[in-house]
Design a protein around this motif. Structure first.
Motif, PDB file in Angstrom:
ATOM      1  N   LYS A 169       0.833  -1.202   0.000  1.00  8.91           N
ATOM      2  CA  LYS A 169       0.000   0.000   0.000  1.00  8.91           C
ATOM      3  C   LYS A 169       0.869   1.254   0.000  1.00  8.91           C
ATOM      4  N   GLU A 222       2.013   1.866  -3.503  1.00  8.49           N
ATOM      5  CA  GLU A 222       0.913   2.326  -4.349  1.00  8.49           C
ATOM      6  C   GLU A 222       0.607   3.799  -4.117  1.00  8.49           C
ATOM      7  N   VAL A 249      -5.549  -3.880  -4.840  1.00  7.32           N
ATOM      8  CA  VAL A 249      -4.953  -2.679  -5.422  1.00  7.32           C
ATOM      9  C   VAL A 249      -6.088  -1.677  -5.594  1.00  7.32           C
ATOM     10  N   THR A 288      -6.037   1.516  -6.756  1.00  7.73           N
ATOM     11  CA  THR A 288      -5.960   2.522  -7.811  1.00  7.73           C
ATOM     12  C   THR A 288      -5.967   1.821  -9.163  1.00  7.73           C
ATOM     13  N   ILE A 298      -2.859   1.955 -11.449  1.00  7.08           N
ATOM     14  CA  ILE A 298      -1.696   1.224 -10.938  1.00  7.08           C
ATOM     15  C   ILE A 298      -1.950  -0.281 -11.017  1.00  7.08           C
ATOM     16  N   GLU A 299      -3.185  -0.699 -10.779  1.00  8.14           N
ATOM     17  CA  GLU A 299      -3.526  -2.111 -10.944  1.00  8.14           C
ATOM     18  C   GLU A 299      -3.264  -2.555 -12.382  1.00  8.14           C
ATOM     19  N   THR A 333       3.118   4.680 -11.481  1.00  4.51           N
ATOM     20  CA  THR A 333       2.626   5.186 -10.193  1.00  4.51           C
ATOM     21  C   THR A 333       2.919   6.675 -10.051  1.00  4.51           C
TER      22      THR A 333
END
Length: 343
Positions: free
Chosen positions: A132, A135, A302, A304, A307-308, A336
């Motif tokens: 996290k 991310e 995930v 976002t 970002i995933e 990211t």
């Protein structure tokens, strides 16, 4: 379904928040147990906006009879200490003319790979949730740090233990067909429904055993599972049938209801009845429940979407051998940084 979609819906403000009604009912809260507040049911502020009715987790399992036919045993598999050792084990069987290790990873592209990647990271960082942090760009953690590179190397190991045609196989039909026919000596356990598929196949279910993922690197934890809310149910906050729906959700998490899940070898989100062991006919269910209860639960959602997508795309290319873990993680880190710079 859990993940970024839930946050996006919750951000609209239309969802009912369940915490007050759950905390006002001690029996219901007790029935939920450690599954209250499980990942995949919360909005970005930590409020419960959905409730699970089953639990999703990813382990591994093997087939005793198939291994014995190849001169190996359950103990041989459980003794392997890293993902690389597991991949070497699979390659040795292939060299002897036996089928390669079969896993469902790859059937859904990078989706399953991404979930296991999170586990491999958490094996190394527990209890620090560096996934996290990476991310959301917190604490100086980056996807290019060694824990993420090591996890990428575990994805490479998964590719070495997998049938060459895995990416062309259909997740639903081929995966479960191979499990039922035991046309493999092992597979990824990708959720309670996988056990349910074998309920009516005695030869398969009586020979299957479960085990944790071997650690990504020696010294990392081996008792980490990706576990989360499986299927989730939410309610609009202005639903005219709110009280009836609340009562229905209480029933789903009650022992009266969860017995039906257990009879089908599915892991419910609610409290097991006191006599649940009497409802189970197959040892594998006891084994999987025990592993779940004793395991460290890895956060793997995930949150976002952008970002995933970057993770899924790049990890898939690591799996297929088209990217090194180092290059893939550099790509994810750039995605990211670009995402948050645009916000």
């Amino acid at each position: 379904y859990q993940g970024p979609q839930l946050w996006e819906v919750a951000d609209t403000g239309i969802l009912f928040e369940w915490d007050d009604v759950i905390n006002a009912d001690p029996v219901w809260k007790a029935n939920l147990g450690k599954n209250y507040g499980i990942g995949g049911t919360l909005d970005r502020h930590g409020n419960t906006v959905a409730l699970s009715y089953d639990i999703f987790y990813i382990g591994m399992w093997g087939y005793r009879n198939v291994l014995e036919e190849m001169g190996r045993s359950e103990a041989d598999v459980k003794a392997l200490k890293t993902m690389d050792e597991l991949a070497d084990f699979a390659q040795q069987l292939k060299a002897e003319g036996y089928p390669k290790w079969f896993v469902s990873t790859g059937f859904l592209g990078g989706y399953m790979i991404r979930e296991l990647f999170w586990v491999f990271v958490y094996q190394q960082s527990y209890p620090d949730d560096i996934m996290k942090k990476a991310e959301f760009m917190e604490g100086g953690v980056k996807f290019t740090d060694k824990e993420f590179i090591n996890a990428g190397k575990a994805v490479q190991a998964m590719a070495r233990m997998t049938r060459e045609d895995v990416l062309s196989l259909d997740y639903q039909t081929d995966h479960y067909s191979l499990m039922v026919k035991q046309d493999t000596w092992g597979s990824l356990y990708d959720g309670p429904w996988a056990t349910a598929v074998l309920v009516d196949n005695p030869d398969a279910i009586n020979n299957v055993f479960g085990f944790f993922h071997p650690p990504v690197v020696e010294g990392a934890r081996g008792d980490v599972w990706a576990a989360d809310a499986g299927q989730i149910l939410a309610m609009e906050k202005d639903n005219p049938h709110k009280e009836e729906i609340i009562e229905f959700m209480k029933f789903i998490h009650s022992p009266e209801c969860t017995k039906f899940f257990i009879e089908q070898l599915t892991h419910p989100a609610g409290k097991f009845p006191d006599n649940w062991r009497d409802l189970v006919e197959h040892d594998i269910y006891f084994e999987l429940v025990e592993m779940y209860e004793k395991s460290i639960i890895s956060p793997w959602i995930v949150y976002t979407g952008e970002i995933e997508t970057a993770l899924i795309d790049n990890l898939t290319l690591v799996f297929t051998g088209d990217l090194t873990p180092e290059k893939a993680m550099a790509n994810v880190q750039k995605a990211t940084e670009d995402h948050w710079a645009s916000q």
